[in-house]
Design an enzyme around this catalytic site. Structure first.
Site, mmCIF file in Angstrom:
data_model
loop_
_atom_site.group_PDB
_atom_site.id
_atom_site.type_symbol
_atom_site.label_atom_id
_atom_site.label_comp_id
_atom_site.label_asym_id
_atom_site.label_seq_id
_atom_site.Cartn_x
_atom_site.Cartn_y
_atom_site.Cartn_z
ATOM 1 N NE ARG A 57 -1.685 -2.176 2.765
ATOM 2 C CZ ARG A 57 -1.932 -3.416 2.372
ATOM 3 N NH1 ARG A 57 -3.046 -3.705 1.776
ATOM 4 N NH2 ARG A 57 -1.073 -4.389 2.585
ATOM 5 C CB THR A 58 3.343 2.590 2.353
ATOM 6 O OG1 THR A 58 2.532 2.197 3.453
ATOM 7 C CG2 THR A 58 3.960 3.943 2.646
ATOM 8 C CE LYS A 86 27.597 -3.542 -5.463
ATOM 9 N NZ LYS A 86 27.799 -2.726 -6.666
ATOM 10 N NE ARG A 107 7.201 0.929 4.949
ATOM 11 C CZ ARG A 107 5.971 0.401 4.966
ATOM 12 N NH1 ARG A 107 5.798 -0.874 4.707
ATOM 13 N NH2 ARG A 107 4.926 1.142 5.237
ATOM 14 C CG HIS A 135 3.620 4.292 8.549
ATOM 15 N ND1 HIS A 135 3.697 5.081 7.412
ATOM 16 C CD2 HIS A 135 3.198 3.068 8.131
ATOM 17 C CE1 HIS A 135 3.333 4.353 6.362
ATOM 18 N NE2 HIS A 135 3.037 3.133 6.771
#
Ligand code: NCD
Length: 342
Positions: A57-58, A86, A107, A135
């Protein structure tokens, strides 16, 4: 706050007037989300969607929101696929990525990581969820949905009575939502969770300091009456030290039609940030509620696009330009009819 060119990292940045501003811009985005009109106001702009944790969703709604404003979306969705494997630092990644984009949504599994990344970025960064911490866009869309649902019942966010249910310790959506509720007056909150997964003390203290009434419950049936909204959450199993530990809490609280009918006032709105865990052992929000008109979970996801469009428009300073770049949609879209119900 001044949105233009600024990062959005925490709901702590907002005053009530800022939230109102976001909501009124979100309202203006509705005809575009419903495909009644299209706009190219962000033509040429690029968003980098950097999602180093699972997301449907986000990630997709931030991308759709940017597309709906006419901009382009670039995605990096796994740490494995990025140079972080890396040994590249967040600082270097931010310096590089901000050269390739006009805004970044990020995120990441660690609390504070998005702020660290933003400190090195030359373009605005929006926090799409940093570990168990915050959030912000989810909390905004949740609050926007609550406002809409309550408005349909002639009520406002002030004097709201809400039950927050489930994993309140690790649920970042709940953490951000509680902080936003501090901007409103006379809120009654029922926290319903296992004792080990209670809301962090500093959040409940913050709510009390704002004069809100906070009550803790450890049984679902005990806390779900006398509220306007039930906000159910999933056990955030990815945040537990081990799977065995997470499994202890799976399926402890299950809201279904029969419990709802027996214990809740009529028209109690049911929300969930999603995804709901539909595996047999979990089911915190039973699918037998799917036909219940008070189930607002898909209105939440639809509203997510509006709120995220608003955030982009504010941060990139095009709010007043959106309509100037608009034209009516000429192609057939079923979405326009469906979205009437949004
Ligand atoms: C939430 C999240 O990622 O914090 N999901 C979402 O963004 N809608 C809630 C969750 O994963 O349980």
């Amino acid at each position: 706050m001044d949105f233009v060119g600024n990062h959005i990292l925490s709901v702590g940045q907002f005053q009530r007037s800022d939230v109102n501003r976001i909501f009124s811009v979100a309202d203006r985005m509705r005809p575009y989300a419903m495909r009644k009109r299209i706009t190219r106001v962000l033509e040429g702009a690029i968003v980098s969607n950097m999602f180093f944790e699972p997301s449907t969703r986000t990630r997709v709604s931030f991308g759709s929101a940017f597309n709906l404003l006419g901009g382009e979306v670039r995605e990096t969705t796994e740490v494995k696929a990025s140079s972080l494997t890396k040994g590249e630092s967040l600082y270097d990644t931010a310096r590089v990525l901000s050269g390739y984009s006009d805004v970044i949504v990020m995120r990441h599994p660690e609390a504070g990581s998005v702020a660290e990344f933003a400190a090195a970025s030359r373009v605005p960064v929006i926090n799409g969820g940093d570990g168990p911490n915050e959030h912000p866009s989810q909390a905004l869309l949740d609050l926007y949905t609550m406002r809409e649902e309550l408005r349909a019942q002639d009520r406002s966010l002030d004097h709201l009575r809400i039950a927050l249910i489930g994993d309140l310790r690790y649920g970042r959506a709940v953490h951000s939502l509680c902080k936003l509720l501090c901007l409103y007056d006379d809120i009654h909150i029922h926290f319903i969770s296992p004792p080990e997964l209670e809301i962090p003390e500093e959040i409940s203290l913050q709510l009390r300091n704002h004069g809100h009434q906070v009550t803790q419950f450890h049984r679902l049936e005990a806390g779900i009456h006398g509220v306007d909204i039930l906000y159910v959450t999933r056990t955030q199993e990815e945040r537990f030290p081990s799977q065995d530990e997470a499994d202890k809490y799976r399926g402890l609280f299950r809201l279904n039609e029969s419990i709802y009918t027996q214990h809740c006032e009529p028209n109690t709105v049911i929300m969930h940030p999603l995804p709901r865990d539909s595996r047999a052992q979990a089911q915190e929000l039973d699918e037998d509620l799917n036909q219940n008109p008070n189930l607002a979970i898909f209105r939440q996801t639809d509203n997510g696009v509006l709120v995220r469009m608003a955030l982009f428009a504010l941060v990139l300073n095009v709010v007043e330009e959106v309509d100037n770049h608009a034209k009516p949609v000429t192609w057939f879209t079923a979405k326009r009819n469906l979205a009437e119900k949004m």
